[in-house]
Design a protein around this motif. Sequence first.
Motif, PDB file in Angstrom:
ATOM      1  N   GLU A 437      26.377  21.473  -4.275  1.00 39.09           N
ATOM      2  CA  GLU A 437      25.412  21.203  -3.417  1.00 39.09           C
ATOM      3  C   GLU A 437      25.672  21.429  -1.793  1.00 39.09           C
ATOM      4  O   GLU A 437      24.835  21.499  -0.975  1.00 39.09           O
ATOM      5  CB  GLU A 437      24.359  20.150  -3.691  1.00 39.09           C
ATOM      6  CG  GLU A 437      25.210  18.794  -3.395  1.00 39.09           C
ATOM      7  CD  GLU A 437      25.674  18.405  -4.763  1.00 39.09           C
ATOM      8  OE1 GLU A 437      25.581  17.274  -4.926  1.00 39.09           O
ATOM      9  OE2 GLU A 437      25.905  19.131  -5.800  1.00 39.09           O
ATOM     10  N   HIS A 468      18.104  19.121  -7.716  1.00 42.85           N
ATOM     11  CA  HIS A 468      18.613  17.623  -7.919  1.00 42.85           C
ATOM     12  C   HIS A 468      18.921  17.316  -9.288  1.00 42.85           C
ATOM     13  O   HIS A 468      17.952  17.623 -10.180  1.00 42.85           O
ATOM     14  CB  HIS A 468      17.755  16.733  -7.281  1.00 42.85           C
ATOM     15  CG  HIS A 468      18.337  15.271  -7.024  1.00 42.85           C
ATOM     16  ND1 HIS A 468      18.075  14.534  -8.197  1.00 42.85           N
ATOM     17  CD2 HIS A 468      18.821  14.844  -6.061  1.00 42.85           C
ATOM     18  CE1 HIS A 468      18.718  13.286  -7.815  1.00 42.85           C
ATOM     19  NE2 HIS A 468      19.005  13.392  -6.342  1.00 42.85           N
ATOM     20  N   PRO A 469      20.085  16.873  -9.703  1.00 39.56           N
ATOM     21  CA  PRO A 469      20.224  16.436 -10.989  1.00 39.56           C
ATOM     22  C   PRO A 469      19.302  15.771 -11.924  1.00 39.56           C
ATOM     23  O   PRO A 469      18.723  14.928 -11.311  1.00 39.56           O
ATOM     24  CB  PRO A 469      21.617  15.924 -10.838  1.00 39.56           C
ATOM     25  CG  PRO A 469      22.295  16.161  -9.606  1.00 39.56           C
ATOM     26  CD  PRO A 469      21.246  16.312  -8.806  1.00 39.56           C
ATOM     27  N   GLU A 470      19.086  16.469 -12.763  1.00 41.02           N
ATOM     28  CA  GLU A 470      17.845  15.914 -13.668  1.00 41.02           C
ATOM     29  C   GLU A 470      18.526  15.337 -15.096  1.00 41.02           C
ATOM     30  O   GLU A 470      19.211  16.161 -15.552  1.00 41.02           O
ATOM     31  CB  GLU A 470      16.835  17.040 -14.099  1.00 41.02           C
ATOM     32  CG  GLU A 470      16.237  17.530 -12.814  1.00 41.02           C
ATOM     33  CD  GLU A 470      15.155  18.712 -13.113  1.00 41.02           C
ATOM     34  OE1 GLU A 470      15.066  19.125 -14.282  1.00 41.02           O
ATOM     35  OE2 GLU A 470      14.342  19.240 -12.225  1.00 41.02           O
ATOM     36  N   ASP A 510      28.255   9.214  -1.656  1.00 40.42           N
ATOM     37  CA  ASP A 510      27.280   9.987  -1.749  1.00 40.42           C
ATOM     38  C   ASP A 510      26.712   9.379  -2.886  1.00 40.42           C
ATOM     39  O   ASP A 510      27.048   9.248  -3.925  1.00 40.42           O
ATOM     40  CB  ASP A 510      27.553  11.476  -2.160  1.00 40.42           C
ATOM     41  CG  ASP A 510      26.282  12.487  -2.077  1.00 40.42           C
ATOM     42  OD1 ASP A 510      25.314  11.727  -2.178  1.00 40.42           O
ATOM     43  OD2 ASP A 510      26.524  13.533  -2.104  1.00 40.42           O
ATOM     44  N   ASP A 512      24.350  10.407  -4.949  1.00 38.54           N
ATOM     45  CA  ASP A 512      24.271  11.119  -6.051  1.00 38.54           C
ATOM     46  C   ASP A 512      25.557  11.350  -6.993  1.00 38.54           C
ATOM     47  O   ASP A 512      25.598  11.819  -8.165  1.00 38.54           O
ATOM     48  CB  ASP A 512      23.849  12.737  -5.712  1.00 38.54           C
ATOM     49  CG  ASP A 512      22.257  12.740  -5.192  1.00 38.54           C
ATOM     50  OD1 ASP A 512      21.549  11.629  -5.417  1.00 38.54           O
ATOM     51  OD2 ASP A 512      22.117  13.415  -4.534  1.00 38.54           O
ATOM     52  N   TRP A 513      26.644  11.065  -6.201  1.00 42.36           N
ATOM     53  CA  TRP A 513      27.781  11.078  -6.938  1.00 42.36           C
ATOM     54  C   TRP A 513      28.524   9.963  -7.405  1.00 42.36           C
ATOM     55  O   TRP A 513      29.955   9.734  -7.585  1.00 42.36           O
ATOM     56  CB  TRP A 513      28.845  11.848  -6.167  1.00 42.36           C
ATOM     57  CG  TRP A 513      28.714  13.471  -6.187  1.00 42.36           C
ATOM     58  CD1 TRP A 513      27.701  14.056  -5.523  1.00 42.36           C
ATOM     59  CD2 TRP A 513      29.367  14.200  -6.928  1.00 42.36           C
ATOM     60  NE1 TRP A 513      27.763  15.360  -5.884  1.00 42.36           N
ATOM     61  CE2 TRP A 513      28.741  15.565  -6.533  1.00 42.36           C
ATOM     62  CE3 TRP A 513      30.410  14.201  -7.833  1.00 42.36           C
ATOM     63  CZ2 TRP A 513      29.112  16.791  -7.258  1.00 42.36           C
ATOM     64  CZ3 TRP A 513      31.122  15.218  -8.315  1.00 42.36           C
ATOM     65  CH2 TRP A 513      30.247  16.775  -8.009  1.00 42.36           C
ATOM     66  N   ARG A 514      27.655   8.663  -7.416  1.00 43.33           N
ATOM     67  CA  ARG A 514      28.211   7.502  -7.714  1.00 43.33           C
ATOM     68  C   ARG A 514      28.433   7.227  -9.430  1.00 43.33           C
ATOM     69  O   ARG A 514      28.895   6.506  -9.713  1.00 43.33           O
ATOM     70  CB  ARG A 514      27.264   6.223  -7.540  1.00 43.33           C
ATOM     71  CG  ARG A 514      27.339   6.160  -5.918  1.00 43.33           C
ATOM     72  CD  ARG A 514      26.148   5.140  -5.467  1.00 43.33           C
ATOM     73  NE  ARG A 514      26.431   5.147  -3.958  1.00 43.33           N
ATOM     74  CZ  ARG A 514      25.387   4.335  -3.121  1.00 43.33           C
ATOM     75  NH1 ARG A 514      24.534   3.458  -4.083  1.00 43.33           N
ATOM     76  NH2 ARG A 514      25.420   4.232  -2.015  1.00 43.33           N
ATOM     77  N   THR A 515      27.910   8.553 -10.137  1.00 41.31           N
ATOM     78  CA  THR A 515      28.212   8.614 -11.520  1.00 41.31           C
ATOM     79  C   THR A 515      29.709   9.130 -11.753  1.00 41.31           C
ATOM     80  O   THR A 515      29.986   8.979 -13.290  1.00 41.31           O
ATOM     81  CB  THR A 515      27.294   9.572 -12.179  1.00 41.31           C
ATOM     82  OG1 THR A 515      27.370  10.752 -11.579  1.00 41.31           O
ATOM     83  CG2 THR A 515      25.764   8.808 -12.077  1.00 41.31           C
ATOM     84  N   ARG A 518      32.607  14.579 -12.923  1.00 43.13           N
ATOM     85  CA  ARG A 518      31.656  15.550 -13.540  1.00 43.13           C
ATOM     86  C   ARG A 518      32.341  16.738 -14.317  1.00 43.13           C
ATOM     87  O   ARG A 518      33.291  17.151 -13.849  1.00 43.13           O
ATOM     88  CB  ARG A 518      30.492  15.980 -12.931  1.00 43.13           C
ATOM     89  CG  ARG A 518      29.713  15.095 -12.081  1.00 43.13           C
ATOM     90  CD  ARG A 518      28.655  15.746 -11.161  1.00 43.13           C
ATOM     91  NE  ARG A 518      27.896  14.948 -10.468  1.00 43.13           N
ATOM     92  CZ  ARG A 518      26.884  15.255  -9.466  1.00 43.13           C
ATOM     93  NH1 ARG A 518      26.604  16.555  -9.271  1.00 43.13           N
ATOM     94  NH2 ARG A 518      26.109  14.271  -8.841  1.00 43.13           N
ATOM     95  N   HIS A 548      21.881  20.527 -13.585  1.00 46.82           N
ATOM     96  CA  HIS A 548      22.002  20.621 -12.129  1.00 46.82           C
ATOM     97  C   HIS A 548      21.602  22.230 -11.832  1.00 46.82           C
ATOM     98  O   HIS A 548      21.284  22.364 -10.576  1.00 46.82           O
ATOM     99  CB  HIS A 548      23.427  20.561 -11.688  1.00 46.82           C
ATOM    100  CG  HIS A 548      23.561  20.322 -10.276  1.00 46.82           C
ATOM    101  ND1 HIS A 548      24.860  20.044  -9.737  1.00 46.82           N
ATOM    102  CD2 HIS A 548      22.898  20.142  -9.255  1.00 46.82           C
ATOM    103  CE1 HIS A 548      24.745  19.654  -8.455  1.00 46.82           C
ATOM    104  NE2 HIS A 548      23.511  19.853  -8.213  1.00 46.82           N
TER     105      HIS A 548
END
Length: 552
Positions: A437, A468-470, A510, A512-515, A518, A548
């Motif tokens: 992104e 946005h990632p779903e 970020d 959104d990238w705390r997972t 990937r 994504h």
Amino acid sequence: MPTRRILSLWFPRLGAERLIRMERGLLEAPLVVLQETGQMQVISSLSPEAEAAGLTLGQPMRDAQAMCPEVIMRLQNKPAEAAFLGVIRRWAGKFSPWVAEQPPDSLVMDITGCAHLFGGEEGLVSEVTEECARLGMTVHVGLADTLGAAWALARFAAQAGESHRSGDDIRQEARATRSRAVRRRHWTRGGTPPTTLATAVQGARIAPPGQTHGALAGLPVAGLRLEAETQAELARLGLRRIGDLSGQPRAALARRFGKGLVLRLDQALGSVPEPVSPAAPAPVFAVRMTLPDPIGLEDDLMAGIQRLLVPLCDKLRDQGKGARVVRLQVFRTDQSMQWVDVGLARASDEPERIRPLLRMKLDEIDAGFGIDMLRIEAVRVEALHQRRAVGHLEAGRAVAERLSAGHALDDLVGRIGARIGLEQITRRHPASSHIPEKGAQVLHAAWSEPYREDWPTPPVARPLLLWHPEPVMAPDTPRLTGPFRWRGRDMAWVAAQGPERIAPEWWLDDPDWRTGVRDYWRVTCESGERLWLYYAHGGAMSSGWFCHGAFA
């Protein structure tokens, strides 16, 4: 070296008195000038008759109408008021060559070495106030050694003799102080009244040379040009006068209220210099046309615009400038004025590139009872590159280069921007990031150049659509082992390519990238959809599958 002497002129009724000078019929009527605040219209300036009727600055329009039904209201014209202040500045040049504007309603003059030409400082102040009275202008004058002190005296000298302590303040003092408070007597009960060293001359306040501290001691802290929040906090602590602050340690004041308070205090007392620096008059690129008869048709307006654009562009071309923002002003027969602004994607000095943009804005102009004067001004200009004369062959090549270089696109951007705004038109440039992104950056088309090189190709194809990632309902395993559910639909996959592992940027946090890391997969479903799914291995958040984007 003689002490510097600064004279401050404050015109508290500038907006209303400008209109009264234009319309003598408003001289005896209560007049207010209204300012648009987005939510409502409030009073920004008012005449003495309106003030006598109980109206105040900042009062909403409907409250003013309820209190004074006969009040006359006019909308504020900020450009006209700024121009009027510039006229007053030129008039004030007869008293001193160093005159500067303090928008929106005051002037400041350095009169060092000039007062003896008018019979001393009192004579100069008297002449200024008398001439302002003949011009129909209300002026408050302050004279001191510093700019800040003169500014404060002009606005708050009338409050210097007022009591700054209430009878209840003694209850807020420390116990040891209260035990000795009986020995003090307030000046309203026979004690020594507060004094100020400033002398009054026809509504002006003059602080003698070297007596700035004593002249400011009795003035409210608002005379230091402080923010409203700082003034309120000082009032809660009982520090309501400048004299209450001048004896306080500077370090403690800076820690509690910031460096701005200390700077303003030192500027007012002369510890920090604050010179009067009148700026050189900026070049004005403007032309105007007075019409013998009022006009109102669009064709007539365009004819006038065409005649004005040619000399305006000649002025720009002589100075090597190009217009970036152009303003069209129409003056109506009822003494009102309306204006429209147009912006160009690239600065230009060619009438052909400005005229179509102004034509698109004519629908916003209300001619009223007729327009009797037109004025076009290049509000914002930029330097243009030098040009050289060429022959026919080279001229054709230059035209082709202009078209290929994007000037036609710039004209298109300017025309669209005249409708929806230049800020709404964007373009994308590649960005140096491996995060999907963040692979492109969005720039405003009017303030950026097109990307001339080839767009960098990622090692693995990216989808055409990104969102946005779903979340995807699937078994929590690194590989798809069966059907999955996405957007409330049960889906089955027939092919999957991957994985492509992408790690987050460790130097950025970020959400959104705390997972964590990937693994991206290009998944083809039985329905024909090609989705971009990834499995998040988990980091600060739990692991799982997400969608994504989608391929075309």
